[in-house]
Write a protein that holds these residues in place. Sequence first.
Motif, PDB file in Angstrom:
ATOM      1  N   VAL A 133      32.842  41.961  52.403  1.00 12.05           N
ATOM      2  CA  VAL A 133      32.780  40.735  53.191  1.00 12.05           C
ATOM      3  C   VAL A 133      33.696  39.638  52.636  1.00 12.05           C
ATOM      4  O   VAL A 133      34.354  38.918  53.380  1.00 12.05           O
ATOM      5  N   VAL A 134      33.742  39.536  51.339  1.00  8.85           N
ATOM      6  CA  VAL A 134      34.521  38.466  50.714  1.00  8.85           C
ATOM      7  C   VAL A 134      36.005  38.834  50.738  1.00  8.85           C
ATOM      8  O   VAL A 134      36.371  39.950  50.412  1.00  8.85           O
ATOM      9  N   PRO A 135      36.818  37.880  51.168  1.00  9.40           N
ATOM     10  CA  PRO A 135      38.253  38.186  51.208  1.00  9.40           C
ATOM     11  C   PRO A 135      38.822  38.396  49.801  1.00  9.40           C
ATOM     12  O   PRO A 135      38.342  37.806  48.838  1.00  9.40           O
ATOM     13  N   ASN A 136      39.812  39.227  49.721  1.00 11.33           N
ATOM     14  CA  ASN A 136      40.481  39.445  48.442  1.00 11.33           C
ATOM     15  C   ASN A 136      41.471  38.314  48.199  1.00 11.33           C
ATOM     16  O   ASN A 136      42.590  38.308  48.720  1.00 11.33           O
ATOM     17  N   LEU A 137      41.062  37.345  47.409  1.00  8.32           N
ATOM     18  CA  LEU A 137      41.881  36.145  47.221  1.00  8.32           C
ATOM     19  C   LEU A 137      43.108  36.420  46.368  1.00  8.32           C
ATOM     20  O   LEU A 137      44.047  35.631  46.348  1.00  8.32           O
ATOM     21  N   GLU A 138      43.115  37.535  45.664  1.00 12.31           N
ATOM     22  CA  GLU A 138      44.304  37.872  44.873  1.00 12.31           C
ATOM     23  C   GLU A 138      45.502  38.137  45.772  1.00 12.31           C
ATOM     24  O   GLU A 138      46.644  38.036  45.347  1.00 12.31           O
ATOM     25  N   GLU A 145      27.532  53.370  41.439  1.00 14.69           N
ATOM     26  CA  GLU A 145      27.193  54.061  42.679  1.00 14.69           C
ATOM     27  C   GLU A 145      25.690  54.321  42.806  1.00 14.69           C
ATOM     28  O   GLU A 145      25.128  54.247  43.893  1.00 14.69           O
ATOM     29  N   ASP A 146      25.036  54.623  41.674  1.00 13.76           N
ATOM     30  CA  ASP A 146      23.629  55.059  41.740  1.00 13.76           C
ATOM     31  C   ASP A 146      22.638  53.940  41.431  1.00 13.76           C
ATOM     32  O   ASP A 146      21.445  54.165  41.352  1.00 13.76           O
ATOM     33  N   ARG A 147      23.149  52.705  41.269  1.00 13.64           N
ATOM     34  CA  ARG A 147      22.239  51.614  40.911  1.00 13.64           C
ATOM     35  C   ARG A 147      21.664  50.920  42.152  1.00 13.64           C
ATOM     36  O   ARG A 147      22.236  50.995  43.241  1.00 13.64           O
ATOM     37  N   GLY A 148      20.554  50.220  41.926  1.00 13.68           N
ATOM     38  CA  GLY A 148      19.867  49.548  43.031  1.00 13.68           C
ATOM     39  C   GLY A 148      20.710  48.449  43.668  1.00 13.68           C
ATOM     40  O   GLY A 148      20.665  48.245  44.878  1.00 13.68           O
ATOM     41  N   PHE A 149      21.476  47.747  42.827  1.00 15.14           N
ATOM     42  CA  PHE A 149      22.234  46.619  43.371  1.00 15.14           C
ATOM     43  C   PHE A 149      23.604  47.039  43.904  1.00 15.14           C
ATOM     44  O   PHE A 149      24.431  46.200  44.244  1.00 15.14           O
ATOM     45  N   HIS A 150      23.787  48.323  43.984  1.00 11.76           N
ATOM     46  CA  HIS A 150      25.057  48.851  44.452  1.00 11.76           C
ATOM     47  C   HIS A 150      25.451  48.296  45.816  1.00 11.76           C
ATOM     48  O   HIS A 150      26.584  47.889  46.056  1.00 11.76           O
ATOM     49  N   TRP A 151      24.432  48.246  46.716  1.00  6.08           N
ATOM     50  CA  TRP A 151      24.713  47.773  48.080  1.00  6.08           C
ATOM     51  C   TRP A 151      25.215  46.327  48.079  1.00  6.08           C
ATOM     52  O   TRP A 151      26.046  45.941  48.882  1.00  6.08           O
ATOM     53  N   LEU A 152      24.691  45.530  47.129  1.00  6.67           N
ATOM     54  CA  LEU A 152      25.077  44.118  47.074  1.00  6.67           C
ATOM     55  C   LEU A 152      26.557  43.998  46.685  1.00  6.67           C
ATOM     56  O   LEU A 152      27.329  43.261  47.292  1.00  6.67           O
ATOM     57  N   ALA A 200      27.467  24.874  48.041  1.00  6.66           N
ATOM     58  CA  ALA A 200      28.445  24.803  46.954  1.00  6.66           C
ATOM     59  C   ALA A 200      28.384  26.082  46.120  1.00  6.66           C
ATOM     60  O   ALA A 200      29.425  26.659  45.773  1.00  6.66           O
ATOM     61  N   ILE A 201      27.174  26.537  45.830  1.00  8.54           N
ATOM     62  CA  ILE A 201      27.032  27.765  45.032  1.00  8.54           C
ATOM     63  C   ILE A 201      27.630  28.960  45.772  1.00  8.54           C
ATOM     64  O   ILE A 201      28.407  29.734  45.213  1.00  8.54           O
ATOM     65  N   PHE A 202      27.287  29.075  47.061  1.00  7.95           N
ATOM     66  CA  PHE A 202      27.825  30.190  47.853  1.00  7.95           C
ATOM     67  C   PHE A 202      29.349  30.151  47.869  1.00  7.95           C
ATOM     68  O   PHE A 202      30.026  31.159  47.703  1.00  7.95           O
ATOM     69  N   THR A 203      29.896  28.962  48.085  1.00 10.91           N
ATOM     70  CA  THR A 203      31.347  28.853  48.208  1.00 10.91           C
ATOM     71  C   THR A 203      32.023  29.235  46.893  1.00 10.91           C
ATOM     72  O   THR A 203      33.024  29.966  46.890  1.00 10.91           O
ATOM     73  N   LEU A 204      31.448  28.758  45.793  1.00 13.43           N
ATOM     74  CA  LEU A 204      32.043  29.105  44.499  1.00 13.43           C
ATOM     75  C   LEU A 204      31.925  30.609  44.227  1.00 13.43           C
ATOM     76  O   LEU A 204      32.831  31.218  43.671  1.00 13.43           O
ATOM     77  N   THR A 205      30.794  31.182  44.661  1.00 12.65           N
ATOM     78  CA  THR A 205      30.622  32.627  44.523  1.00 12.65           C
ATOM     79  C   THR A 205      31.721  33.370  45.273  1.00 12.65           C
ATOM     80  O   THR A 205      32.299  34.340  44.762  1.00 12.65           O
ATOM     81  N   VAL A 206      31.998  32.899  46.480  1.00 14.60           N
ATOM     82  CA  VAL A 206      33.066  33.520  47.262  1.00 14.60           C
ATOM     83  C   VAL A 206      34.394  33.403  46.514  1.00 14.60           C
ATOM     84  O   VAL A 206      35.157  34.364  46.401  1.00 14.60           O
ATOM     85  N   PHE A 207      34.635  32.228  45.977  1.00 14.65           N
ATOM     86  CA  PHE A 207      35.897  31.991  45.278  1.00 14.65           C
ATOM     87  C   PHE A 207      36.050  32.948  44.087  1.00 14.65           C
ATOM     88  O   PHE A 207      37.066  33.607  43.924  1.00 14.65           O
ATOM     89  N   ILE A 208      34.980  33.026  43.295  1.00 17.12           N
ATOM     90  CA  ILE A 208      35.063  33.860  42.093  1.00 17.12           C
ATOM     91  C   ILE A 208      35.141  35.339  42.445  1.00 17.12           C
ATOM     92  O   ILE A 208      36.034  36.059  41.984  1.00 17.12           O
TER      93      ILE A 208
END
Lengths: 254, 307
Positions: free
Chosen positions: A202-207, A188-195, A164-172
């Motif tokens: 990976v996540v579709p553009n729902l807009e 660009e230069d931050r550690g979480f940039h890759w995430l 449920a959490i993953f799915t909502l994350t995808v939605f948001i």
Amino acid sequence: MRILAVMENTFKETIRNRILLNILVFAIGLILLSLVIGDWSLGEQSKVIKDFGLSAMSIFGLLIAVFIGIRLMVQELEGRTIYIIASKPVHRWEIVTGKYLGLALTLAVNVLLMTAALLAAGWLMEGTIDTALLPAVLLIYIEILLIVAFSLFFSSFSSPVLSAIFTLTVFISGHLSGYLHDFVKLYEDRGFHWLLKLIYYVVPNLEKLNIKLAVVEHLKTGPHAVVLGAVYGLSYVLLLLIFTSLIFEKKDLK
Amino acid sequence: MKQHALEISNLRKMYKGELGEKDVLGLDDLTLTIPRGEVFAFIGPNGAGKTTTIKLLMRLMFPTSGSVMILGESNASRRAMRKIGFLPEQPRMYEYLTGREFLDFTGRLFSLGKEERLKRSDLLLKRVGLGERGNALIRSYSRGMMQRLGLAQALMNEPEIVILDEPMASLDPVGRKDFRDTILQLKAQGKTIFFSSHILSDAEMIADRVGILKEGRLQRVADLEALTDLGTSAVEVTFRLDQEKQGRIGDSWQKVAVQGGQVMIRLPDRKQLSRLLSDVQSWEGEIISVVPVRQSLEDIFMAELGR
Ligand SMILES: Nc1ncnc2c1ncn2[C@@H]1O[C@H](COP(=O)(O)OP(=O)(O)O)[C@@H](O)[C@H]1O
Ligand SMILES: [Mg+2]
């Protein structure tokens, strides 16, 4: 046909589910309630109703999708009915596909009922049925199909809560795709940039599936945007079903 | 070509431990061949690995190593699965369906036509004793009824091999008897039956062979026919002989019990029976009974599990 058997059975299961019915009644009630709200907002009444109605449809559609998608998998796996089904001469991908199609059918019925309520509300207001809303409804349905495919996918390897959490994350994140793009550039230069980048790609553009505003304002959307959006969404669905089937095919049903 | 119903070779299952937990051995190196037409009972205490084995047979789980052949084909083939009926442990079925609807659904998974499904559901509901209750929602079923419906769905495809995991677990005495009758009927039709149980007496009445499983390892396979075959069993002979005459017996026979004027002698081999009988006559004794004694399944069971 075996897929058809699973599909029909899934449809039966979901429509005989009382909780689902409750959500639906609530959603339709809310759409009709918009008549009252529309009354308060001067001038723009019918637009407000339509905008509100479409948004309600998409939010409740999403809730229903996540809810029944995950619940269905949990019940099948933890309710142990899967042992009987998966030991029959059926491919596991047939089970996945059948279940998905059954869900899609249930969701179609839901969307149809909500649409009927929305059109009825518009008709009470304006005396005409605004068919211009229908392309938006179609894309809302495709978004729901996409979300339910994600919920099946996540349920095939993670717990219900995580799914449920993953799915909502995808939605948001799917709706914030545009911002995400900016963030990717910004950090660009931050550690979480890759995430961020991973989510963005990976996540579709729902807009792309959101033309609510355009139809309410009676702007030109053209069949082009609708067809493209539909193809975009359904390609994702297909991909997700393939992945889900592959995972399920190798899964130990402990 | 004569194919075996089931050919299990070096089957092994290790359950991978979740994060930080140890791996658990579910089944270790099981090799077992079940000929066609046999009723095989797979017996062992809880946690012995019966369900693990059966799930591997049904390809609900995949083995760490080893293979399963069903009627000469890999159990990965759907053609093989078409010939199997399977009842899982404590079966659960869709509660929102009626028993009859559920049977129809399983029939569709076997790709049976509509008429065939109707006919067989009707027949099977009667056969397992559900009859009219077949039209009630499964939600309203007791555990015993679920078990009966579970058996019915396992027979929808008129399988050649029937695999049942703890089929008698939630049945009452009447249910157990009905179940035994069904198994014997299936056996009479030439079907192969492989069932598990943690209760020994379940096996004793209906099985041809019994496999005893403990901690994931097959301890022994016993042939019930051989166990009960009088030709090879020991014999206990009891006769009346006045106490003063009992000295005549001497050391030539091993006395098991002497009680007043009654003597019991056990012969490990019944071939000696006629010699003993003539001896008894010559001592002027009077035969009371000649009883074959067989090693009971229970003796074997306790011996294997006690170790
Ligand atoms: N899903 C599982 N995960 C880890 N270990 C398991 C699982 N299922 C069974 N086991 C272990 O495998 C062994 C055999 O269990 P099982 O096949 O269920 O036995 P039985 O059916 O004879 O009672 C037991 O030690 C049990 O704890
Ligand atoms: Mg078990």
